[in-house]
Design a protein around this motif. Sequence first.
Motif, PDB file in Angstrom:
ATOM      1  N   ALA A  79      20.081  -7.490 -24.564  1.00  0.00           N
ATOM      2  CA  ALA A  79      19.191  -6.517 -23.911  1.00  0.00           C
ATOM      3  C   ALA A  79      18.626  -7.143 -22.641  1.00  0.00           C
TER       4      ALA A  79
ATOM      5  N   GLY B  33      25.118   2.617 -22.118  1.00  0.00           N
ATOM      6  CA  GLY B  33      25.015   1.385 -22.911  1.00  0.00           C
ATOM      7  C   GLY B  33      23.635   1.247 -23.521  1.00  0.00           C
ATOM      8  N   THR B  34      23.483   1.701 -24.778  1.00  0.00           N
ATOM      9  CA  THR B  34      22.173   1.761 -25.443  1.00  0.00           C
ATOM     10  C   THR B  34      21.825   0.461 -26.149  1.00  0.00           C
ATOM     11  N   LEU B  35      22.803  -0.139 -26.824  1.00  0.00           N
ATOM     12  CA  LEU B  35      22.585  -1.262 -27.741  1.00  0.00           C
ATOM     13  C   LEU B  35      21.484  -0.860 -28.729  1.00  0.00           C
TER      14      LEU B  35
ATOM     15  N   TYR C 117      16.426  -1.163 -26.433  1.00  0.00           N
ATOM     16  CA  TYR C 117      15.310  -1.902 -25.806  1.00  0.00           C
ATOM     17  C   TYR C 117      15.050  -1.393 -24.375  1.00  0.00           C
TER      18      TYR C 117
ATOM     19  N   LEU D 151      24.046   6.741 -23.509  1.00  0.00           N
ATOM     20  CA  LEU D 151      25.427   6.829 -23.977  1.00  0.00           C
ATOM     21  C   LEU D 151      25.834   5.531 -24.673  1.00  0.00           C
ATOM     22  N   GLU D 152      26.363   5.668 -25.887  1.00  0.00           N
ATOM     23  CA  GLU D 152      26.713   4.480 -26.678  1.00  0.00           C
ATOM     24  C   GLU D 152      27.946   4.793 -27.512  1.00  0.00           C
ATOM     25  N   TYR D 153      28.902   3.863 -27.539  1.00  0.00           N
ATOM     26  CA  TYR D 153      30.105   4.175 -28.309  1.00  0.00           C
ATOM     27  C   TYR D 153      30.139   3.532 -29.684  1.00  0.00           C
ATOM     28  N   ASP D 154      29.259   2.572 -29.958  1.00  0.00           N
ATOM     29  CA  ASP D 154      29.282   1.897 -31.260  1.00  0.00           C
ATOM     30  C   ASP D 154      28.277   2.577 -32.195  1.00  0.00           C
TER      31      ASP D 154
ATOM     32  N   GLY E 282      29.916   8.016 -28.244  1.00  0.00           N
ATOM     33  CA  GLY E 282      31.274   8.120 -27.727  1.00  0.00           C
ATOM     34  C   GLY E 282      31.457   7.186 -26.544  1.00  0.00           C
ATOM     35  N   ARG E 283      32.688   7.080 -26.073  1.00  0.00           N
ATOM     36  CA  ARG E 283      32.934   6.280 -24.879  1.00  0.00           C
ATOM     37  C   ARG E 283      32.295   6.987 -23.695  1.00  0.00           C
ATOM     38  N   ALA E 284      31.573   6.240 -22.893  1.00  0.00           N
ATOM     39  CA  ALA E 284      30.842   6.864 -21.785  1.00  0.00           C
ATOM     40  C   ALA E 284      31.767   7.694 -20.897  1.00  0.00           C
TER      41      ALA E 284
ATOM     42  N   PHE F  63      20.935   4.222 -15.185  1.00  0.00           N
ATOM     43  CA  PHE F  63      21.050   2.783 -15.456  1.00  0.00           C
ATOM     44  C   PHE F  63      22.403   2.526 -16.104  1.00  0.00           C
TER      45      PHE F  63
ATOM     46  N   ALA G 214      26.866  -0.427 -19.665  1.00  0.00           N
ATOM     47  CA  ALA G 214      27.888  -0.434 -20.729  1.00  0.00           C
ATOM     48  C   ALA G 214      28.982  -1.436 -20.338  1.00  0.00           C
ATOM     49  N   ASP G 215      30.196  -1.239 -20.811  1.00  0.00           N
ATOM     50  CA  ASP G 215      31.292  -2.175 -20.544  1.00  0.00           C
ATOM     51  C   ASP G 215      31.510  -2.357 -19.037  1.00  0.00           C
TER      52      ASP G 215
ATOM     53  N   TYR H  57      32.540   4.443 -13.601  1.00  0.00           N
ATOM     54  CA  TYR H  57      31.239   5.089 -13.838  1.00  0.00           C
ATOM     55  C   TYR H  57      30.551   5.502 -12.535  1.00  0.00           C
TER      56      TYR H  57
HETATM   57  N1  SAH Z   1      21.018  -1.410 -22.130  1.00  0.00           N
HETATM   58  C1  SAH Z   1      20.841  -2.275 -23.286  1.00  0.00           C
HETATM   59  C2  SAH Z   1      21.980  -3.277 -23.412  1.00  0.00           C
HETATM   60  C3  SAH Z   1      23.343  -2.628 -23.462  1.00  0.00           C
HETATM   61  S1  SAH Z   1      24.611  -3.770 -24.003  1.00  0.00           S
HETATM   62  C4  SAH Z   1      19.531  -3.040 -23.112  1.00  0.00           C
HETATM   63  O1  SAH Z   1      19.329  -3.654 -22.039  1.00  0.00           O
HETATM   64  O2  SAH Z   1      18.701  -3.050 -24.025  1.00  0.00           O
HETATM   65  C5  SAH Z   1      26.007  -2.791 -23.716  1.00  0.00           C
HETATM   66  C6  SAH Z   1      26.185  -1.615 -24.720  1.00  0.00           C
HETATM   67  O3  SAH Z   1      27.228  -0.805 -24.219  1.00  0.00           O
HETATM   68  C7  SAH Z   1      26.617  -2.057 -26.126  1.00  0.00           C
HETATM   69  O4  SAH Z   1      25.791  -1.455 -27.103  1.00  0.00           O
HETATM   70  C8  SAH Z   1      28.034  -1.516 -26.261  1.00  0.00           C
HETATM   71  O5  SAH Z   1      28.379  -1.095 -27.559  1.00  0.00           O
HETATM   72  C9  SAH Z   1      28.011  -0.338 -25.301  1.00  0.00           C
HETATM   73  N2  SAH Z   1      29.326   0.041 -24.782  1.00  0.00           N
HETATM   74  C10 SAH Z   1      30.375  -0.772 -24.493  1.00  0.00           C
HETATM   75  N3  SAH Z   1      31.393  -0.056 -24.029  1.00  0.00           N
HETATM   76  C11 SAH Z   1      31.000   1.236 -23.995  1.00  0.00           C
HETATM   77  C12 SAH Z   1      31.626   2.448 -23.610  1.00  0.00           C
HETATM   78  N4  SAH Z   1      32.880   2.483 -23.137  1.00  0.00           N
HETATM   79  N5  SAH Z   1      30.911   3.595 -23.701  1.00  0.00           N
HETATM   80  C13 SAH Z   1      29.642   3.572 -24.165  1.00  0.00           C
HETATM   81  N6  SAH Z   1      29.011   2.454 -24.557  1.00  0.00           N
HETATM   82  C14 SAH Z   1      29.673   1.301 -24.480  1.00  0.00           C
END
Ligand code: SAH
Length: 230
Positions: free
Chosen positions: A50, A75-77, A80, A98-101, A126-128, A145, A148-149, A156
Amino acid sequence: MAQPASTIESSSKEQWTAVDEYVNDLLIGSDPALEAALETSSAAGLPPIAVSPPQGKLLHLLARSVGARKILELGTLGAYSTIWMGRALPSDGKLITLEYDPKHAEVARGNIARAGLAQKVEIRLGRAIDTLPQLTGEAPFDLIFIDADKVSYPDYFPWALKLSRPGSLIIADNIVRKGAVADPSSDDENVQAVRRYNELLAAEPRVSATVIQTVGSKGYDGFAMALVVK
Ligand code: SAH
Ligand code: DHB
Ligand code: MG
């Protein structure tokens, strides 16, 4: 006061972390929901990637500076950074992240609820690159913001631009990569992707942009910030 050269030369992650702790104690203070977000993320085995507390507060202050009512995060993780930005929203504001995991999204959902942000924050699973096209009806976003990957950052950027308006801020994390961003011959695909991202910023007349290097508890990295100007 200027630091003696020896202090600068011995700068290390410990020193950067000490300064982050100083800033944290002096200017940031405690937010139980933010602390719980880090604790539950760690307990659930999520990686400790984070943004740092000072960086989270920077995102929060930027959101308030632009009067953000709609925020988009890639990218939510464990949510945080989501909570930091969500705390900047007015009562009728909205944040889509947006979060894929699914496991990350599950941890994030609990943290968002604990922060009292369940009404304002929506996680799209889903995948962003697949969920971004579904957001045109929610646009424009005032702050975007990208975190993500890294390899997908160049894909993006056109979406961020499409989902913005003049005056929107587009911020991307992890752009400097311990300085490797300045190495054109890097064989790291993440480095090549963030370089390509910066080149897209440079070539796009609708944004004015900079990159700010950061050091701190998360090491040496940085943000790209682009203001949509037309
Ligand atoms: N923004 C968060 C950290 C994000 S870490 C913070 O600062 O608190 C990156 C996140 O992106 C991870 O949770 C990962 O699972 C997600 N991620 C990776 N590839 C992705 C994709 N293609 N689409 C959406 N989310 C993705
Ligand atoms: C890492 C750091 C990040 O801020 C991120 O979004 C993804 C990965 C890392 O240090 O690996
Ligand atoms: Mg990041």
